[in-house]
Design an enzyme around this catalytic site. Structure first.
Site, mmCIF file in Angstrom:
data_model
loop_
_atom_site.group_PDB
_atom_site.id
_atom_site.type_symbol
_atom_site.label_atom_id
_atom_site.label_comp_id
_atom_site.label_asym_id
_atom_site.label_seq_id
_atom_site.Cartn_x
_atom_site.Cartn_y
_atom_site.Cartn_z
ATOM 1 N N GLY A 95 47.115 39.294 34.926
ATOM 2 C CA GLY A 95 47.516 39.625 36.281
ATOM 3 C C GLY A 95 47.728 38.404 37.157
ATOM 4 O O GLY A 95 47.429 37.264 36.788
ATOM 5 N N HIS A 96 48.229 38.658 38.372
ATOM 6 C CA HIS A 96 48.563 37.559 39.279
ATOM 7 C C HIS A 96 47.334 36.790 39.735
ATOM 8 O O HIS A 96 46.244 37.331 39.876
ATOM 9 C CB HIS A 96 49.369 38.068 40.486
ATOM 10 N N ASN A 97 47.537 35.477 39.905
ATOM 11 C CA ASN A 97 46.506 34.561 40.404
ATOM 12 C C ASN A 97 45.336 34.366 39.446
ATOM 13 O O ASN A 97 44.293 33.831 39.840
ATOM 14 C CB ASN A 97 45.968 35.005 41.775
#
Length: 351
Positions: A246-248
């Site tokens: 997922g993002h980050n």
């Protein structure tokens, strides 16, 4: 395919280890303990398979000093004693694979699309029908397969190989000597939405994906770009097929994940961690270095101490599982009853 045989002495000269037997024995490759015959080299990395090693017909056996003490008196073929037989096997397997490998076509495949104003190293040849636009950077010796898409401002490091139909979105960076298998998607928008009166408001994903050197990414694995900051994959990370990052997220160096692992946004994972197949990690958690997660486990809290962690209920017949589930549901009630019994016993004892 032409068979290439190698002397055991040549392998030991190249990879080390102690050879017991003739250095002039020729082997044509590596085979499993149960299948190997006098043409092949095999290996023993798990003491559970000592009985198979004793019966193998292989020309030679890679094993540890401890297994040599057990297997050696029974197995009479040549042996290569190594500190880490499994790693030794991996090196030898790579050597044989390189001898038989068909080198990939260098440069950019004619059907690839590389974004505007591409800066292509002089040694990276370009197919006559490849679409080249601006700002992407392709390093020397990179191999860009059929149907690959590389977006604006993206960077592909020296010697990196993108297999067919890989997609690298704009401004993402991939380091040197990486390998991305078919269908991998790097830099798609992360799952970011805010709820307002029952409606979803999209949060722009303006970060990047930064992948360091020597990273391997499996088929159909997806790594989302950051929402504000970047998603970071450090050097030497291995991601199997069909993994979602997922993002980050931040994945530490030399961490390895087996197929179908899912990591939710903003999770920070340390170095030298391992994740078994289908393990799940919730978002915004921290996992320190040298943590090992068993297959199918759900990581629902941060892990701040190294070690092996398992978070699933063992397989059982459905009827037994339902009984166990019923007991688990009633544990709090049972606890209260036990506490009440303890108070009663204490009161009676005092009297």
């Amino acid at each position: 395919m032409t068979t290439v045989s190698i002397r055991l002495g040549e392998l030991v000269d190249r990879f080390g280890g102690q050879l017991i037997g003739s250095p002039d024995i020729q082997v044509a490759g590596i085979a499993p303990l149960s299948d190997a015959d006098e043409r092949y080299l095999t290996f023993l990395s798990n003491p559970k398979f000592r009985s198979q090693a004793e019966l193998t017909k292989a020309a030679a056996l890679i094993l540890s000093a401890r297994d040599q003490d057990h297997v050696g008196p029974v197995y009479t073929g040549a042996r290569i004693v190594a500190d880490n037989p499994y790693a030794y096997f991996a090196h030898v397997a790579q050597h044989f694979a390189a001898l038989h490998a068909i080198p990939p076509e260098q440069g950019i495949h004619p059907t690839a699309h590389v974004s505007p104003h591409a800066s292509v190293a002089a040694s990276a040849s370009i197919g006559p029908h490849a679409t080249i636009e601006a700002e992407a950077v392709i390093g020397e010796g990179a191999v860009i397969g059929a149907g690959v898409f590389i977006g604006r401002g993206a960077s592909i490091g020296e010697g990196t190989r993108l297999f067919p139909n890989v997609c690298v979105y704009e401004y993402c960076e991939i380091g040197r000597r990486c390998s991305l298998q078919s269908g991998a998607v790097i830099g798609a928008e992360g799952f970011g939405y805010a709820n307002e009166s029952g409606k979803w408001i999209k949060i722009p994903q303006t970060g990047r994906v930064l992948i360091a050197d020597d990273v391997e990414i499996g088929a159909n694995t997806t790594i989302d770009r950051g929402a504000l900051a970047d998603t970071i994959i450090e050097e030497g990370v291995i991601l199997d097929n069909q993994i979602q990052i997922g993002h980050n997220c931040h994945i530490g160096a030399y961490t390895a994940m087996a197929g179908c692992v899912g990591v939710a946004g903003s999770a920070k994972i340390g170095r030298h961690c391992t994740f078994g197949g289908a393990a799940m990690v919730l978002g915004h958690l921290t996992i320190v270095d040298n943590v090992h997660i068993s297959s199918g486990s759900m990581v629902s809290r941060s892990i701040l101490e190294a070690g092996q962690y398992t978070g699933f209920y063992p397989l059982a017949k459905n009827a037994d599982w339902e009984k166990s589930a019923a007991i688990v549901r009633n544990l709090s009630t049972m606890r209260e009853k036990i506490r009440q019994m303890e108070k009663t016993i204490k009161s009676l004892t005092e009297k």
